[in-house]
Design a protein around this motif. Structure first.
Motif, PDB file in Angstrom:
ATOM      1  N   TYR A 345       0.864  -1.157  -0.054  1.00 21.98           N
ATOM      2  CA  TYR A 345       0.030   0.166   0.040  1.00 21.98           C
ATOM      3  C   TYR A 345       0.954   1.284   0.083  1.00 21.98           C
ATOM      4  N   ARG A 346       1.899   1.250   0.865  1.00 24.65           N
ATOM      5  CA  ARG A 346       2.604   2.308   1.078  1.00 24.65           C
ATOM      6  C   ARG A 346       3.649   2.765  -0.307  1.00 24.65           C
ATOM      7  N   LEU A 347       3.750   1.607  -1.007  1.00 24.78           N
ATOM      8  CA  LEU A 347       4.656   1.766  -2.071  1.00 24.78           C
ATOM      9  C   LEU A 347       3.880   2.585  -3.354  1.00 24.78           C
ATOM     10  N   ASN A 348       2.613   2.281  -3.051  1.00 27.18           N
ATOM     11  CA  ASN A 348       1.778   2.956  -4.234  1.00 27.18           C
ATOM     12  C   ASN A 348       1.509   4.443  -3.707  1.00 27.18           C
ATOM     13  N   SER A 349       2.099   5.143  -4.765  1.00 31.59           N
ATOM     14  CA  SER A 349       2.227   6.672  -4.518  1.00 31.59           C
ATOM     15  C   SER A 349       0.800   7.293  -4.744  1.00 31.59           C
ATOM     16  N   SER A 350       0.089   6.704  -5.467  1.00 26.86           N
ATOM     17  CA  SER A 350      -1.324   7.432  -5.386  1.00 26.86           C
ATOM     18  C   SER A 350      -2.714   6.946  -4.593  1.00 26.86           C
ATOM     19  N   LEU A 351      -2.152   5.879  -3.850  1.00 30.21           N
ATOM     20  CA  LEU A 351      -3.129   5.409  -2.860  1.00 30.21           C
ATOM     21  C   LEU A 351      -3.457   6.241  -1.636  1.00 30.21           C
ATOM     22  N   LEU A 352      -2.565   6.961  -1.188  1.00 28.11           N
ATOM     23  CA  LEU A 352      -2.851   8.054   0.015  1.00 28.11           C
ATOM     24  C   LEU A 352      -3.599   8.903  -0.604  1.00 28.11           C
ATOM     25  N   GLY A 353      -3.300   9.587  -1.639  1.00 25.80           N
ATOM     26  CA  GLY A 353      -3.783  10.862  -2.433  1.00 25.80           C
ATOM     27  C   GLY A 353      -5.326  10.376  -2.823  1.00 25.80           C
ATOM     28  N   SER A 354      -5.675   9.049  -2.939  1.00 28.40           N
ATOM     29  CA  SER A 354      -7.011   8.784  -3.480  1.00 28.40           C
ATOM     30  C   SER A 354      -7.710   8.849  -2.151  1.00 28.40           C
ATOM     31  N   LEU A 355      -7.176   8.281  -0.926  1.00 33.72           N
ATOM     32  CA  LEU A 355      -7.914   8.223   0.092  1.00 33.72           C
ATOM     33  C   LEU A 355      -8.192   9.498   0.611  1.00 33.72           C
ATOM     34  N   LEU A 356      -7.268  10.547   0.614  1.00 34.78           N
ATOM     35  CA  LEU A 356      -7.688  11.799   1.028  1.00 34.78           C
ATOM     36  C   LEU A 356      -8.536  12.500   0.249  1.00 34.78           C
ATOM     37  N   SER A 357      -8.788  12.140  -1.084  1.00 35.88           N
ATOM     38  CA  SER A 357      -9.675  12.912  -1.932  1.00 35.88           C
ATOM     39  C   SER A 357     -11.134  12.293  -1.458  1.00 35.88           C
ATOM     40  N   LEU A 358     -10.997  10.933  -1.252  1.00 40.98           N
ATOM     41  CA  LEU A 358     -12.198  10.384  -0.965  1.00 40.98           C
ATOM     42  C   LEU A 358     -12.838  10.891   0.540  1.00 40.98           C
ATOM     43  N   ARG A 359     -11.919  11.150   1.180  1.00 44.01           N
ATOM     44  CA  ARG A 359     -12.245  11.799   2.696  1.00 44.01           C
ATOM     45  C   ARG A 359     -12.973  12.890   2.594  1.00 44.01           C
ATOM     46  N   ASP A 360     -12.256  13.860   1.705  1.00 44.64           N
ATOM     47  CA  ASP A 360     -13.126  15.151   1.448  1.00 44.64           C
ATOM     48  C   ASP A 360     -14.587  15.012   0.902  1.00 44.64           C
ATOM     49  N   GLN A 361     -14.538  14.182  -0.124  1.00 46.24           N
ATOM     50  CA  GLN A 361     -15.929  13.842  -0.462  1.00 46.24           C
ATOM     51  C   GLN A 361     -16.931  13.410   0.292  1.00 46.24           C
ATOM     52  N   TYR A 362     -16.453  12.449   1.237  1.00 44.09           N
ATOM     53  CA  TYR A 362     -17.434  11.888   2.189  1.00 44.09           C
ATOM     54  C   TYR A 362     -17.736  12.855   3.459  1.00 44.09           C
ATOM     55  N   GLN A 363     -16.842  13.771   3.736  1.00 45.36           N
ATOM     56  CA  GLN A 363     -16.773  14.496   4.775  1.00 45.36           C
ATOM     57  C   GLN A 363     -18.128  15.467   4.645  1.00 45.36           C
ATOM     58  N   GLY A 364     -18.437  16.001   3.128  1.00 47.01           N
ATOM     59  CA  GLY A 364     -19.374  16.617   2.868  1.00 47.01           C
ATOM     60  C   GLY A 364     -20.696  16.011   2.848  1.00 47.01           C
ATOM     61  N   MET A 365     -20.646  14.756   2.426  1.00 47.41           N
ATOM     62  CA  MET A 365     -21.909  13.963   2.472  1.00 47.41           C
ATOM     63  C   MET A 365     -22.507  13.706   3.927  1.00 47.41           C
ATOM     64  N   VAL A 366     -21.255  13.266   4.678  1.00 47.49           N
ATOM     65  CA  VAL A 366     -21.665  12.834   6.231  1.00 47.49           C
ATOM     66  C   VAL A 366     -22.558  14.317   6.612  1.00 47.49           C
ATOM     67  N   GLN A 367     -21.995  15.583   6.460  1.00 49.36           N
ATOM     68  CA  GLN A 367     -22.613  17.006   6.851  1.00 49.36           C
ATOM     69  C   GLN A 367     -24.120  16.783   6.440  1.00 49.36           C
ATOM     70  N   THR A 368     -24.364  16.467   5.106  1.00 50.40           N
ATOM     71  CA  THR A 368     -25.749  16.280   4.726  1.00 50.40           C
ATOM     72  C   THR A 368     -26.635  15.218   5.221  1.00 50.40           C
ATOM     73  N   GLU A 369     -26.187  14.182   5.615  1.00 52.31           N
ATOM     74  CA  GLU A 369     -26.457  13.181   6.239  1.00 52.31           C
ATOM     75  C   GLU A 369     -26.938  13.568   7.663  1.00 52.31           C
ATOM     76  N   MET A 370     -26.271  14.473   8.374  1.00 52.50           N
ATOM     77  CA  MET A 370     -26.647  14.898   9.732  1.00 52.50           C
ATOM     78  C   MET A 370     -27.638  15.938   9.538  1.00 52.50           C
ATOM     79  N   VAL A 371     -27.612  16.836   8.687  1.00 55.39           N
ATOM     80  CA  VAL A 371     -28.771  17.680   8.489  1.00 55.39           C
ATOM     81  C   VAL A 371     -29.946  17.016   8.328  1.00 55.39           C
ATOM     82  N   LEU A 372     -30.061  15.957   7.462  1.00 53.97           N
ATOM     83  CA  LEU A 372     -31.024  15.168   7.625  1.00 53.97           C
ATOM     84  C   LEU A 372     -31.368  14.303   8.678  1.00 53.97           C
TER      85      LEU A 372
END
Ligand SMILES: *[C@@H]1O[C@H](CO)[C@@H](O)[C@H](O)[C@H]1NC(C)=O
Ligand SMILES: *[C@@H]1O[C@H](CO)[C@@H](O)[C@H](O)[C@H]1NC(C)=O
Ligand SMILES: *[C@@H]1O[C@H](CO)[C@@H](O)[C@H](O)[C@H]1NC(C)=O
Length: 394
Positions: A345-372
């Motif tokens: 996993y650590r050797l894969n240079s793009s994996l951490l980046g992918s995780l961070l970008s997914l993290r941003d995406q889902y954080q926004g969606m969790v906000q919406t979930e909580m509003v609902l």
């Protein structure tokens, strides 16, 4: 008249008034249940129609409708009556008005008891399965007929008892023959029946492993078969392995992980990938639970297999999917594989980046979930998985 004693006589009431018109008006006023008078020929039953005790009822596979004809005892009565009495057509046997009901029918309780004794009214699941298996085994059945039989069986084997009957009645062999059929539709439907029979059914799981079907399933996955077939075969395989360590060891020793990783690589469209990773996850996580309790179980070289067959590189690809479900399954698998795969996993240079970008995406969606008003929703769960993985990969 023919009412005394004989059960079968209950089934017919002569309309004393005769002709159509006579009782007509009276019948409309009275809620007389419609009872179909069977003859020697099969006739279709409409919903809500009742049949007399002793009738022979069957399910017509072509039409999906129930059919009725005279039972054995009734047939005897029928022929006797027709020899001795005046000539009557089946049409003249019909329910009369309320008086006839009261005077000519036995009390309901008695009638029920007689019906139960005769056990002729409804085919049991066992009887249906027996008939279906005979049709499946008959060289006279067409492929279409066999497909419709398999569809009915698939419905029936969801019940644990029925699935076990399938095995004791020799049906498993027929299903396995269906997997080997040269007709891909029969292969697909047979795999479907097998998967449903195996689901949550340890007795069937043992029987299927003993039958050697694991090899047949893997062979089907390893050869070029239509996607539809492979989907159902994967379903059967997953049902076979679920909560069944013995079968899981078997699939390892049969080179199953190799077959699955090849299937994953070849699955360009990505339709099978999630299913494959889910299976892998089930196997690994069960193994994790098991190893906590049973030491010897650790002997299975699942970990080595994961590395060797490239799963540490394959599973991250599933994160690229746009489906939440795919990502969730991938994250679960990545986490449970982490003890073995972390270095890769650590050797894969793009994996951490992918995780961070997914993290941003889902954080926004969790906000919406909580509003609902969803405190701990689906997206919050995915976010937790991302966080847990990200901490390790960093
Ligand atoms: C299928 O037919 C064969 C030969 O006719 C018979 O030996 C076998 O028992 C049958 N299987 C089932 C499940 O009916
Ligand atoms: C199906 O085929 C495989 C190999 O092609 C064979 O080993 C197996 O016995 C066959 N199963 C049945 C039920 O015919
Ligand atoms: C690295 O991870 C990405 C996902 O972030 C994946 O698509 C890619 O296949 C991975 N590459 C390797 C070599 O593991």
């Amino acid at each position: 008249s023919a009412t005394q004693g004989s059960l079968t006589s209950l089934t017919v009431v002569e309309n004393a008034e005769g002709g159509e018109g006579a009782g007509g008006g009276k019948e409309e006023e009275l809620p007389v249940e419609e009872v179909v008078q069977p003859s020697e020929e099969w006739q279709t039953l409409k919903p809500g129609q009742a049949v007399p005790a002793g009738s022979h009822v069957r399910l017509n596979l072509q039409t999906g409708q129930r059919e009725v004809r005279l039972g054995e005892e009734q047939l005897k009565y029928w022929t006797q009556n027709h020899r001795c009495g005046p000539r009557v057509t089946p049409d003249s046997y019909r329910l009369g008005a309320a008086e006839s009901l009261a005077s000519k029918f036995l009390p309901l309780e008695e009638l029920k008891r007689d019906m139960a004794q005769l056990e002729l009214l409804v085919e049991t699941d066992f009887q249906i399965m027996k008939r279906l298996l005979e049709q499946l085994n008959s060289s006279g059945s067409t492929v279409e007929q066999k497909l419709s039989v398999l569809l009915e069986l698939e419905y029936l084997v969801h019940q644990v008892d029925n699935a076990q009957s399938l095995c004791t009645m020799g049906g498993l062999e027929l299903i396995l023959q269906g997997l080997n059929s040269s007709d891909v539709r029969l292969q697909e439907s047979s795999a479907f029946v097998l998967g449903s029979a195996l689901s949550g059914n340890p007795v069937v799981q043992v029987k299927v492993v003993e039958s050697g079907a694991l090899q047949t399933l893997l062979t089907l996955l390893a050869t070029s078969k239509p996607l539809k077939v492979k989907k159902k075969v994967l379903f059967a395989l997953a049902s076979l392995l679920r909560h069944f360590p013995y079968a899981q060891r078997q699939i390892l020793s049969h080179g199953g992980l190799q077959v699955l990783s090849e299937l994953f690589r070849a699955d360009e469209g990505g339709v099978l990938r999630t299913r494959i990773v889910t299976m892998l996850y089930d196997m690994i996580s069960e193994k994790v639970h098991k190893t906590e309790r049973v030491r010897q179980y650790a002997a299975v070289s699942l970990q080595a297999e994961l590395l060797e067959k490239g799963w540490c590189i394959l599973v991250p690809q599933l994160l690229e999917s746009t489906e939440h479900d795919d990502r969730e399954k991938a994250l679960h698998a990545l986490l449970v594989m982490a003890p073995v795969c972390l270095e890769q996993y650590r050797l894969n240079s793009s994996l951490l980046g992918s995780l961070l970008s997914l993290r941003d995406q889902y954080q926004g969606m969790v906000q919406t979930e909580m509003v609902l008003g969803e405190e701990h929703g689906y997206f919050a769960e995915i976010l937790e998985l991302i966080d847990a993985l990200q901490v390790q990969v960093k």
